[in-house]
Design an enzyme around this catalytic site. Sequence first.
Site, short mmCIF file in Angstrom:
data_model
loop_
_atom_site.label_atom_id
_atom_site.label_comp_id
_atom_site.label_asym_id
_atom_site.label_seq_id
_atom_site.Cartn_x
_atom_site.Cartn_y
_atom_site.Cartn_z
CB ALA A 85 34.54 -99.58 29.42
CB THR A 86 29.98 -95.68 31.53
OG1 THR A 86 30.57 -96.38 30.74
CG2 THR A 86 29.89 -94.48 31.27
CG ASN A 166 29.85 -98.60 20.16
OD1 ASN A 166 31.44 -97.38 19.68
ND2 ASN A 166 29.06 -98.37 19.83
CD GLN A 194 32.25 -103.21 21.54
OE1 GLN A 194 31.88 -104.73 20.86
NE2 GLN A 194 30.84 -103.02 21.77
CG HIS A 216 28.94 -105.89 30.03
ND1 HIS A 216 28.01 -105.48 28.72
CD2 HIS A 216 29.47 -104.18 30.07
CE1 HIS A 216 27.23 -103.94 28.54
NE2 HIS A 216 29.06 -103.65 29.13
CB THR A 254 33.33 -102.87 49.09
OG1 THR A 254 33.31 -102.07 50.53
CG2 THR A 254 33.53 -104.52 49.55
CB CYS A 340 24.65 -96.68 25.80
SG CYS A 340 25.81 -97.80 25.59
#
Length: 404
Positions: A85-86, A166, A194, A216, A254, A340
Site C-alpha cells: 500500500a505504501t 489503522n 485496513q 499482508h 518483474t 511503522c
Amino acid sequence: MVANSDAFGRIGSCIMVYLDYNATTPLDPRVLEGMAPVLTDVFGNPASLQHIHGREAAELVEGARDRVSHAVGARRQEVIFTSGATEAAALGIIGAVLGRAHGRPNVVVAATEHKAVLAAAELAARLCQGVVRTVPVDSCGRLDFEFLDAAVDDSVAVVAIMAANNETGVLTDPVEVAERIRASGAWFFCDSTQSFGKAALDLTDSGIDMLAVSSHKIYGPKGTGALVATRQVRKALVPLAAGGGQEGGLRGGTVDVPAVHGFGLAAELAAKEQAADAVRAGGLVDRLLSGLRSSVSPVLVNSGGAPRLANTVNLRFPGADADAVMARSPGLAVSTGSACQASVPAPSHVLSAMGLDRRGAEESLRVSLGRFSTEADIGRAVAELSLAVSDVRRTAGWEGTDGA
Ligand SMILES: Cc1ncc(COP(=O)(O)O)c(C=O)c1O
C-alpha cells in the site's frame, strides 16, 4: 517472526497471544498451500511470453489480477500490482498529481491518514509547487465534512481519505466523500489497506478513482499489494518506476509471481470471509472490553461512539503508561501505534489529531484481532492486561480520578 513460532505466534510450548493484526497478519495456511508449488515449480518471467515458462507465470499473474479485481468490485485491467500500500499511495498520489499538475497542484488529506499517504501527499505537492490541505477530525476520529467541502476546489488534483484508520479502526464512508468532492473534478484516492477484508468493499459506482490495498493485512504474503485505478486515472498517471512496460507501463519491474499469486488467493478469501470474520471479531472485542472494564475500570475507547472496524479497538487506561503495561504483558503482542511508527518516540499523530494530549496518547494501546483469534486468547489478554494495568497504576501512585 519469532524463531520456532508457528503461523499464529505460538512459540514452542509458550503461547504468545497475537493481537496486532492491523500491523500485519500471519499467512493463511490455505494461501501458503496455494503458493508452495509456485515457489518451487514456476520460475518463469511473466513478461517472457515466447515460451511456456513465461506464459505459465503470466497466467498466474493474470489469475491473481482477476481475483483481486473481483474481490474489490473492479475491472481486471484496473489492478496495478505494487510492493504494497505504501507504493500504491506513492504511485496513486504522486503519479496523479504529476500527471495533472497543470492548474491542479494541491492535495487534500485527512489528518489521520497513514504516514504512507501523508508523505506521498507532501512530496507530490512539493514537486508541483502545491500545498497539502489537511482536514481535521473530531475527538472520536470522525472526518470534518464541512472542512472537506471548503478545502476541495478546482486547484486540487487528489483527495486522499482512508476508509478505515489503522490505529483506531474509525470508518469513513468513501461513497459520501466521493459525492461531496465530485463537482470539483478532484480524484479520490481511498486507502483501503485496513478496511479490505474487514468491512464491505465494492468499487462499483462508488466514485472512488484510486484504491490502495495490501496483501499482508489480509493473510497474504508481505511485499505485495495493488493500486486499483480507473481508466481515466491510468491514462494520466506518471509511473514512478518506469521500465520494461510491466503493469500497463505504470510499474516497471518483474512481477513477484508467487507473492502476487498468494495475494490473489488471500483477496478471494478476504471477500468470501469478511462478513463472518467481522462478526466473530466484534464478539471477541466486546468480551475484551467488558472483561477489562470489570477488572480495571476506567477503560476508555479513544474513538468513543464513532463507527469502527469490528476487529480494532484503541484503549486508554488512565493512570497507566502503555509502554509500561506492554512491558508487564510479555505474553501479549499488542501495540501503541502503527507498526511503522513504533520506533518513533513521538505521540501518535492520529491520537493527537483527535485532541488527546501527550499523556492521553501515552496511556493508549491498540488491540487488533483477526481470523485466528480465539476466546482463549481474549481470556488471556484480559488477565494479563488487568494485572499489568493495576500494577502500573499502583506503582505510579494513581489516585483513580483523571481521564475517567
Ligand atoms: C492504513 C494503512 N495504509 C498504508 C499502510 C502501508 O501498507 P504496506 O505495509 O503494504 O506498505 C498501512 C500499513 O500499516 C496501513 O495500515
